[in-house]
Design an enzyme around this catalytic site. Structure first.
Site, PDB file in Angstrom:
ATOM      1  N   ILE A 157      43.033  44.935  -1.654  1.00 24.51           N
ATOM      2  CA  ILE A 157      42.809  46.311  -2.089  1.00 24.51           C
ATOM      3  C   ILE A 157      42.139  46.337  -3.455  1.00 24.51           C
ATOM      4  O   ILE A 157      41.228  47.136  -3.694  1.00 24.51           O
ATOM      5  CB  ILE A 157      44.132  47.112  -2.117  1.00 24.51           C
ATOM      6  CG1 ILE A 157      44.723  47.187  -0.706  1.00 24.51           C
ATOM      7  CG2 ILE A 157      43.905  48.512  -2.666  1.00 24.51           C
ATOM      8  CD1 ILE A 157      46.091  47.837  -0.633  1.00 24.51           C
ATOM      9  N   ASP A 176      45.148  39.461 -13.170  1.00 24.85           N
ATOM     10  CA  ASP A 176      46.037  39.037 -12.094  1.00 24.85           C
ATOM     11  C   ASP A 176      46.845  37.851 -12.577  1.00 24.85           C
ATOM     12  O   ASP A 176      46.285  36.861 -13.039  1.00 24.85           O
ATOM     13  CB  ASP A 176      45.228  38.665 -10.845  1.00 24.85           C
ATOM     14  CG  ASP A 176      46.095  38.542  -9.605  1.00 24.85           C
ATOM     15  OD1 ASP A 176      47.039  37.726  -9.621  1.00 24.85           O
ATOM     16  OD2 ASP A 176      45.831  39.261  -8.614  1.00 24.85           O
ATOM     17  N   THR A 242      48.277  53.769  -6.900  1.00 28.40           N
ATOM     18  CA  THR A 242      48.335  53.927  -5.450  1.00 28.40           C
ATOM     19  C   THR A 242      49.048  52.725  -4.832  1.00 28.40           C
ATOM     20  O   THR A 242      48.928  52.487  -3.626  1.00 28.40           O
ATOM     21  CB  THR A 242      46.912  54.029  -4.855  1.00 28.40           C
ATOM     22  OG1 THR A 242      46.174  52.856  -5.203  1.00 28.40           O
ATOM     23  CG2 THR A 242      46.182  55.250  -5.368  1.00 28.40           C
ATOM     24  N   ALA A 243      49.779  51.965  -5.659  1.00 31.33           N
ATOM     25  CA  ALA A 243      50.392  50.708  -5.199  1.00 31.33           C
ATOM     26  C   ALA A 243      51.799  50.941  -4.666  1.00 31.33           C
ATOM     27  O   ALA A 243      52.008  51.065  -3.455  1.00 31.33           O
ATOM     28  CB  ALA A 243      50.400  49.696  -6.335  1.00 31.33           C
ATOM     29  N   ARG A 244      52.757  51.037  -5.561  1.00 30.46           N
ATOM     30  CA  ARG A 244      54.150  51.262  -5.204  1.00 30.46           C
ATOM     31  C   ARG A 244      54.808  52.084  -6.295  1.00 30.46           C
ATOM     32  O   ARG A 244      54.492  51.940  -7.479  1.00 30.46           O
ATOM     33  CB  ARG A 244      54.906  49.932  -5.062  1.00 30.46           C
ATOM     34  CG  ARG A 244      54.622  49.172  -3.766  1.00 30.46           C
ATOM     35  CD  ARG A 244      55.286  49.845  -2.572  1.00 30.46           C
ATOM     36  NE  ARG A 244      55.095  49.109  -1.339  1.00 30.46           N
ATOM     37  CZ  ARG A 244      54.090  49.297  -0.502  1.00 30.46           C
ATOM     38  NH1 ARG A 244      53.138  50.172  -0.794  1.00 30.46           N
ATOM     39  NH2 ARG A 244      54.020  48.613   0.631  1.00 30.46           N
ATOM     40  N   ASP A 268      49.855  58.438  -6.282  1.00 25.48           N
ATOM     41  CA  ASP A 268      49.987  58.607  -4.829  1.00 25.48           C
ATOM     42  C   ASP A 268      51.341  58.109  -4.335  1.00 25.48           C
ATOM     43  O   ASP A 268      51.785  58.491  -3.267  1.00 25.48           O
ATOM     44  CB  ASP A 268      48.858  57.829  -4.123  1.00 25.48           C
ATOM     45  CG  ASP A 268      48.902  57.980  -2.616  1.00 25.48           C
ATOM     46  OD1 ASP A 268      48.833  59.129  -2.138  1.00 25.48           O
ATOM     47  OD2 ASP A 268      48.992  56.954  -1.909  1.00 25.48           O
ATOM     48  N   GLU A 273      60.668  58.882  -3.802  1.00 24.42           N
ATOM     49  CA  GLU A 273      60.096  59.454  -2.580  1.00 24.42           C
ATOM     50  C   GLU A 273      61.228  59.667  -1.575  1.00 24.42           C
ATOM     51  O   GLU A 273      62.125  58.830  -1.474  1.00 24.42           O
ATOM     52  CB  GLU A 273      59.044  58.505  -1.994  1.00 24.42           C
ATOM     53  CG  GLU A 273      57.771  58.461  -2.798  1.00 24.42           C
ATOM     54  CD  GLU A 273      56.647  57.694  -2.069  1.00 24.42           C
ATOM     55  OE1 GLU A 273      56.697  57.615  -0.818  1.00 24.42           O
ATOM     56  OE2 GLU A 273      55.746  57.200  -2.750  1.00 24.42           O
ATOM     57  N   HIS A 291      51.444  59.954  -0.958  1.00 21.58           N
ATOM     58  CA  HIS A 291      51.483  58.614  -0.381  1.00 21.58           C
ATOM     59  C   HIS A 291      50.566  58.523   0.845  1.00 21.58           C
ATOM     60  O   HIS A 291      51.002  58.195   1.959  1.00 21.58           O
ATOM     61  CB  HIS A 291      52.919  58.230   0.008  1.00 21.58           C
ATOM     62  CG  HIS A 291      53.112  56.734   0.122  1.00 21.58           C
ATOM     63  ND1 HIS A 291      54.325  56.123  -0.103  1.00 21.58           N
ATOM     64  CD2 HIS A 291      52.244  55.736   0.435  1.00 21.58           C
ATOM     65  CE1 HIS A 291      54.198  54.813   0.081  1.00 21.58           C
ATOM     66  NE2 HIS A 291      52.943  54.560   0.406  1.00 21.58           N
ATOM     67  N   ILE A 292      49.286  58.779   0.625  1.00 25.14           N
ATOM     68  CA  ILE A 292      48.309  58.798   1.723  1.00 25.14           C
ATOM     69  C   ILE A 292      47.230  57.725   1.562  1.00 25.14           C
ATOM     70  O   ILE A 292      46.182  57.800   2.205  1.00 25.14           O
ATOM     71  CB  ILE A 292      47.647  60.189   1.846  1.00 25.14           C
ATOM     72  CG1 ILE A 292      46.960  60.590   0.521  1.00 25.14           C
ATOM     73  CG2 ILE A 292      48.662  61.231   2.273  1.00 25.14           C
ATOM     74  CD1 ILE A 292      46.063  61.806   0.634  1.00 25.14           C
ATOM     75  N   GLY A 293      47.499  56.725   0.720  1.00 29.29           N
ATOM     76  CA  GLY A 293      46.481  55.713   0.449  1.00 29.29           C
ATOM     77  C   GLY A 293      45.883  55.095   1.701  1.00 29.29           C
ATOM     78  O   GLY A 293      44.672  54.978   1.833  1.00 29.29           O
TER      79      GLY A 293
END
Length: 316
Positions: A157, A176, A242-244, A268, A273, A291-293
């Site tokens: 991603i 990273d 948009t990860a977690r 996102d 949640e 949460h629509i990634g």
């Protein structure tokens, strides 16, 4: 084999499995009734997404379970090691939703830099009576070209996001913890391509140089971005998650938006949640999505067919 797609699966995946002789059940079974249902119906395979969890108690209660499939990248709702120790295969679809998530990152980035999330709230309310005032309010947008995107996590991603940022003319720096560098191949519609090599920089350097930072890492025990890290960022920079949920400290982000350290943020995925904090929902400088990634038609088709291919291979 008998397969329960408890959180749904694309028709393309269903068709592949049925053509291979498997039975696919698409009934939605409540979490507390899952063990009884799996045993009573002699289910061999359970497919889940985010809604259903497959923990030790369910695994112990269903000794005939052969495969657990997760439609998506993360496996945090499955006790993977325990399942494997019991001889159960665990599969997922790490590549299927990469493009969809990357495009959502860019959508949120454009929305924030051009105030679209604000304009879309205000135009229905005041567009007919305060058009000129709104035009003036939102007329100081910023072009992405030449801005620096910091990408934290350079897996599939992260790489898909890098490609789109480069395509928009952005500078890209990456960080990273486990990978020193990455080669990214940017392919175009006519068969031409460009290759880019990006070397991982120190996280503090990424914080200091980025105009917008996007996260593409697994769930963490601690925040990757909290108040201390935000202080190291450029004034007026932006954050996208948009990860977690739990990768960024949402309260620290809201505070940074309030004191104008950050210009905007996009979320996102949330710590709580499906009931995000009300302060997040009411913060005008936040571009929000539920949460629509990975939730595009194309990604869902790929998820279904990738799961089907793996199940068919494992059953042979």
């Amino acid at each position: 084999m008998k397969i329960l797609a408890n959180d749904g699966v694309s028709q393309a995946g269903v068709d592949m499995l049925e053509e291979a002789g498997h039975e696919v059940i698409q009934t939605k079974v409540a979490q507390e009734q899952l063990s009884s249902y799996l045993n009573d119906n002699n289910v061999d395979v359970i497919l889940v997404r985010s809604a259903t969890t497959v923990r030790k108690d369910l695994i112990d209660a269903c000794p005939d379970l052969k495969i657990i499939g997760r439609g998506g990248v993360g496996l945090d709702n499955i006790d993977v090691d325990y399942a494997v120790s019991k001889g159960i295969k665990v599969i997922n679809t790490p590549a299927a939703s990469s493009d969809s998530v990357a495009e959502l990152v860019i959508a949120h980035t454009l929305s924030g830099f051009r105030f679209l999330h604000l304009a879309n709230r205000q135009m229905p309310l005041e567009g007919d009576s305060k058009f000129k005032e709104l035009k003036k309010s939102y007329a100081k947008g910023t072009e992405l070209k030449g801005k620096t995107m910091g990408v934290v996590g350079i897996g599939r991603i992260g790489q898909a996001t890098i490609k789109r940022a480069i395509g928009l003319g952005m500078n890209v720096i990456v960080h990273d913890k486990f990978t020193d560098e990455v080669d990214v191949k940017l392919e175009f519609f006519d068969g031409q391509h460009l290759n880019f090599n990006l070397k991982s920089v120190d996280f503090d350097e990424l914080l200091a140089k980025s105009d917008v930072i996007t996260f593409h890492v697994p769930s963490q025990k601690d925040y990757i971005l909290g108040a201390k890290e935000i202080e190291k960022m450029k004034d007026g920079a932006a954050v996208i998650n948009t990860a977690r949920g739990g990768v960024i400290d949402e309260k620290a982000v809201v505070k940074a938006l309030e004191n104008k350290k950050l210009s905007f943020a996009a979320i996102d995925v949330f710590e709580n949640e499906p009931t995000p904090e009300i302060k997040l929902l009411m913060q005008p400088k936040l571009s929000l999505s539920p949460h629509i990634g990975g939730a595009t038609t194309q990604a869902q088709d790929r998820i279904g067919t990738e799961l089907a291919e793996q199940i068919i291979e494992l059953s042979q």
